[in-house]
Enzyme design. Sequence first.
Site, PDB file in Angstrom:
ATOM      1  N   GLU A 242      -6.878  -2.330   2.821  1.00  0.00           N
ATOM      2  CA  GLU A 242      -6.437  -0.900   3.222  1.00  0.00           C
ATOM      3  C   GLU A 242      -6.482  -0.792   4.821  1.00  0.00           C
ATOM      4  O   GLU A 242      -5.289  -0.432   5.259  1.00  0.00           O
ATOM      5  CB  GLU A 242      -7.123   0.073   2.439  1.00  0.00           C
ATOM      6  CG  GLU A 242      -6.486   1.548   2.611  1.00  0.00           C
ATOM      7  CD  GLU A 242      -7.155   2.743   2.123  1.00  0.00           C
ATOM      8  OE1 GLU A 242      -7.068   3.920   2.355  1.00  0.00           O
ATOM      9  OE2 GLU A 242      -7.837   2.603   1.096  1.00  0.00           O
TER      10      GLU A 242
ATOM     11  N   GLU B 297     -12.127  10.763  -3.646  1.00  0.00           N
ATOM     12  CA  GLU B 297     -11.954  10.618  -2.332  1.00  0.00           C
ATOM     13  C   GLU B 297     -11.092  11.689  -1.644  1.00  0.00           C
ATOM     14  O   GLU B 297     -11.465  12.353  -0.626  1.00  0.00           O
ATOM     15  CB  GLU B 297     -11.395   9.261  -2.174  1.00  0.00           C
ATOM     16  CG  GLU B 297     -11.003   9.132  -0.573  1.00  0.00           C
ATOM     17  CD  GLU B 297     -10.454   7.850  -0.317  1.00  0.00           C
ATOM     18  OE1 GLU B 297      -9.374   7.745   0.422  1.00  0.00           O
ATOM     19  OE2 GLU B 297     -10.693   6.922  -0.812  1.00  0.00           O
TER      20      GLU B 297
ATOM     21  N   GLU C 177      -8.465  11.528  13.204  1.00  0.00           N
ATOM     22  CA  GLU C 177      -7.325  10.245  13.753  1.00  0.00           C
ATOM     23  C   GLU C 177      -6.471  10.663  14.699  1.00  0.00           C
ATOM     24  O   GLU C 177      -5.792  11.725  14.451  1.00  0.00           O
ATOM     25  CB  GLU C 177      -6.730   9.834  12.398  1.00  0.00           C
ATOM     26  CG  GLU C 177      -6.036   8.541  12.581  1.00  0.00           C
ATOM     27  CD  GLU C 177      -5.434   7.924  11.122  1.00  0.00           C
ATOM     28  OE1 GLU C 177      -4.944   6.891  11.077  1.00  0.00           O
ATOM     29  OE2 GLU C 177      -5.919   8.463  10.275  1.00  0.00           O
TER      30      GLU C 177
ATOM     31  N   LYS D  82       0.989  -1.168   0.200  1.00  0.00           N
ATOM     32  CA  LYS D  82       0.167  -0.155  -0.077  1.00  0.00           C
ATOM     33  C   LYS D  82       0.901   1.135   0.050  1.00  0.00           C
ATOM     34  O   LYS D  82       2.068   1.070   0.797  1.00  0.00           O
ATOM     35  CB  LYS D  82      -0.956   0.056   1.273  1.00  0.00           C
ATOM     36  CG  LYS D  82      -1.660   1.334   1.479  1.00  0.00           C
ATOM     37  CD  LYS D  82      -2.444   1.290   2.725  1.00  0.00           C
ATOM     38  CE  LYS D  82      -3.196   2.615   3.108  1.00  0.00           C
ATOM     39  NZ  LYS D  82      -3.667   2.656   4.357  1.00  0.00           N
TER      40      LYS D  82
END
Length: 398
Positions: free
Chosen positions: A240, A380, A195, A150
């Site tokens: 992911e 996104e 986050e 990733k």
Amino acid sequence: MGFGEIASFTGTGASRFSDAEQWWKSLLATAEVDDSIRMPGTGAMAFGSFAFSTTSAYESVLIVPALVVGFSAGTAWLTQLSLDGITPTEKSALALLRQLGSSSAPSSFESSTPGTPSAGTVRSGALSEEQWKDSVRSGVAAIAHGGLEKVVLARDVLATLEEPVRRVSILQRLVGLYDECWTYGVRGLVGATPEILIKVDGSTAQARVLAGTLDREDEPAGSTGFADSVLGGSIKQRQEHDFAVRSLIRQLAPFATDMSFPAEPFILELPNVWHLASDVSAQLASSNGHVPTSLALVEALHPTAAVCGTPREEAATLILQLEQMDRGPYAGPVGWLDGAGNGEWGIALRGAVLEDSHSVRLYAGAGIVEASDPEAELAETWAKLRPMLQALNLPNHP
């Protein structure tokens, strides 16, 4: 909230975290602290923002404010900090609060409300949309070639406004619109992140991992369980997210005696997007009677797979090649720490850098795996740019 500034650290490069920690410890070594509350965030305290990359020209900072206003678990406090040898008192702290509070208040917040779009333009930064999609294709090809699972690729856009930008007004709007997030403002860096990289309270550490995103504007009218079926049921999104969780656990494990994390992520609902989210907690291991400070854990954990990729060294190298920009503080740690090592550090997402009185640079990224589609990843990033565009009163991208 911190007001004013009595001391600061600046640094760059691979040693920016350890240099900041050493600077903070040397400052504490001669400090006299009168703290009757003894909660995380009371007593000696500093706010910080760190560059994402070791190669960044952006200066990472730790700032010791002149005054701190805190509130937690029903307790409010006021802390005055001084380097002039004069012992602060309750009277001097309240006087400083009145002085600094009035000088930092927005001059005309009511004249520019979220319902009144600001005059301004938004244009691509380092890469055009087509160039960025080509970078996504290159990232997918690198993953397919092997050795990389990733990579997170970010892009920047530059907003230019006719009226001067008011930092306090931006923060007020973010608090109002995104109260589920942690609003941050350290010098020219502002945003509202969902986050948390790490939060330390004594010997307990907590983190929130986000990876996997769905734009809420994609939800059909009248549908139910849309996020659960589309986001939770997506192999690509789950993969992911799993990369991100495993990365955090692997980096945190050497500092912990016990860790807990859910077997399945939950759906975090924000005004602009849904995320797959997992909360991780750990009991910190003691060495010579001390547990690691929040800043020491920041150094060990950053960058996570959620903002860099897996494996992170290979992902970080590819990011420098494909993004063609300096991320600066975007996706870097932002937060605070106190004299006991407690602290709360978010990842600087959903944010922007105020470059001058009329220019704001916004950043957003997307996690790229082998199944990624460039057009969907571009969409996104626009969904993730929406909070700052709203805070600036600029129209959302169509």
